[in-house]
Design an enzyme around this catalytic site. Structure first.
Site, mmCIF file in Angstrom:
data_model
loop_
_atom_site.group_PDB
_atom_site.id
_atom_site.type_symbol
_atom_site.label_atom_id
_atom_site.label_comp_id
_atom_site.label_asym_id
_atom_site.label_seq_id
_atom_site.Cartn_x
_atom_site.Cartn_y
_atom_site.Cartn_z
ATOM 1 N N HIS A 185 0.823 -1.217 0.000
ATOM 2 C CA HIS A 185 0.000 0.000 0.000
ATOM 3 C C HIS A 185 0.861 1.272 0.000
ATOM 4 C CE1 HIS A 185 -3.701 -2.221 0.864
ATOM 5 N NE2 HIS A 185 -3.137 -2.789 1.888
HETATM 6 O O1 RIB Z 1 -5.143 0.580 4.240
HETATM 7 C C1 RIB Z 1 -3.747 0.470 4.237
HETATM 8 C C2 RIB Z 1 -3.123 1.507 5.099
HETATM 9 O O2 RIB Z 1 -3.458 1.289 6.475
HETATM 10 C C3 RIB Z 1 -1.580 1.478 5.055
HETATM 11 O O3 RIB Z 1 -1.090 2.788 5.194
HETATM 12 C C4 RIB Z 1 -1.200 0.667 6.255
HETATM 13 O O4 RIB Z 1 0.105 1.013 6.760
HETATM 14 C C5 RIB Z 1 -2.257 1.067 7.230
HETATM 15 O O5 RIB Z 1 -1.847 2.284 7.813
#
Ligand code: RIB
Ligand code: CA
Length: 314
Positions: free
Chosen positions: A243
């Site tokens: 992500h």
């Molecule tokens: O949905 C994914 C996000 O949520 C990423 O930034 C992960 O590190 C959590 O913070």
């Protein structure tokens, strides 16, 4: 070639740690500093994790400033998410990474952002990959500095699905009001949300190849155990979603990402949709598009950037 100057706002967690390595290990990016926030874990833990990753990569000259302890409105409960990133927030590896010898700055995240923007000779890019509380606070406290923000490239949101609720992605769901302020700010915003980050992954076989590749890749691989369980068994994803690396990769090589400009806002009062990034894909509202939304990514080129950064740092 002029480097892209960024301030990265992190809630270091496993994928934040990987994104930090990508930013620190790619020659197109200059990280002016890391600001930290609650999110994956409490801000004390995410700050310590950020310092540990800087020491792991040897980049101990880069400043870290501690930020928000909680969202603007709803209280924060640290315990609810340890199953994704582990109790320590970076995979509970044994032995754990050594306690950091470096310390965060005395000033807060928002003050560090403000000082850095004020002193910059040209606008700077903000890359928040956790809840948007620090960025929203900066916008509210220092409107005079908005012209010094080149763009805000967030990891968060999605056009439809959620991973915290049926429709809300975790970073936005942690502080919907902060996201609302950022989307309304008039700043240039890119949103690397789940539409693209769920397509930007290491397969469960590819991730195993990191184990013996080099020092950094091997350490990151060890961190990923708990994250594999989450992505494979809970989220039923085809691999480990990278992500937080996507906003960084988008800056490094814009061609990697397919995107569209849409009107986006954050729902701050829906019973079932609180924290949703309401995205006007079919332009049904009479609103000017305010966000460039990532919809797809060249997966193999994306994960190669990450692998190359691990190699460069090892
Ligand atoms: O949905 C994914 C996000 O949520 C990423 O930034 C992960 O590190 C959590 O913070
Ligand atoms: Ca994060």
């Amino acid at each position: 070639m002029e480097k892209i100057k960024i301030i990265m706002d992190v809630d270091t967690g496993i994928d934040d740690a990987i994104a930090m390595c990508l930013a620190l290990g790619n020659e197109k990016i200059e990280v002016l500093g890391f600001t930290t926030t609650y999110g994956n874990r409490g801000v004390d833990r995410t700050t310590e994790n950020t310092l540990k990753i800087l020491e792991l990569t040897g980049k101990t000259d880069i400043p870290v400033a501690k930020g928000a302890t909680r969202p603007i409105v709803t209280p924060f409960e640290e315990g609810i998410k340890s199953f994704i990133h582990g109790v320590d927030g970076i995979g509970d590896i044994q032995p754990p990474l050594p306690a950091p010898s470096i310390k965060p700055l005395e000033i807060s995240a928002v003050e560090f952002m403000a000082q850095t923007l004020r002193d910059a000779d040209r606008p700077i890019t903000l890359v928040p990959v956790g809840p948007l509380t620090n960025v929203a606070t900066l916008i509210m406290a220092h409107p005079e500095l908005l012209p010094k923000i080149k763009e805000v490239v967030i990891m968060g949101g999605s056009t439809m699905q959620g991973n915290r609720t049926a429709v809300a992605e975790a970073n936005i769901a942690d502080d919907p009001e902060a996201a609302y302020i950022v989307f309304k700010s008039g700043l240039k915003i890119k949103m690397a949300g789940l539409d693209a980050t769920h397509k930007g992954y290491f397969t469960f076989d590819e991730i195993k190849e990191l184990a013996d590749k080099n020092r950094i890749a091997g350490t990151i691989y060890k961190m990923c155990d708990v994250y594999i369980t989450h992505c494979r068994d809970r989220m039923k994803l085809p691999g480990l979603a990278m992500h937080d690396s996507l906003p960084v990769a988008w800056l490094i090589n814009p061609d990697l990402v397919k995107s569209e400009d849409y009107y986006v806002t954050a729902d701050i009062n829906g019973r079932h949709t609180y924290g949703m990034t309401v995205t006007d894909v079919h332009r049904t509202l009479n609103e000017k598009p305010n966000v460039t939304v990532a919809l797809d990514v060249d997966r193999l080129a994306f994960i190669k950037l990450i692998e190359d950064a691990f190699e460069a740092l090892s």
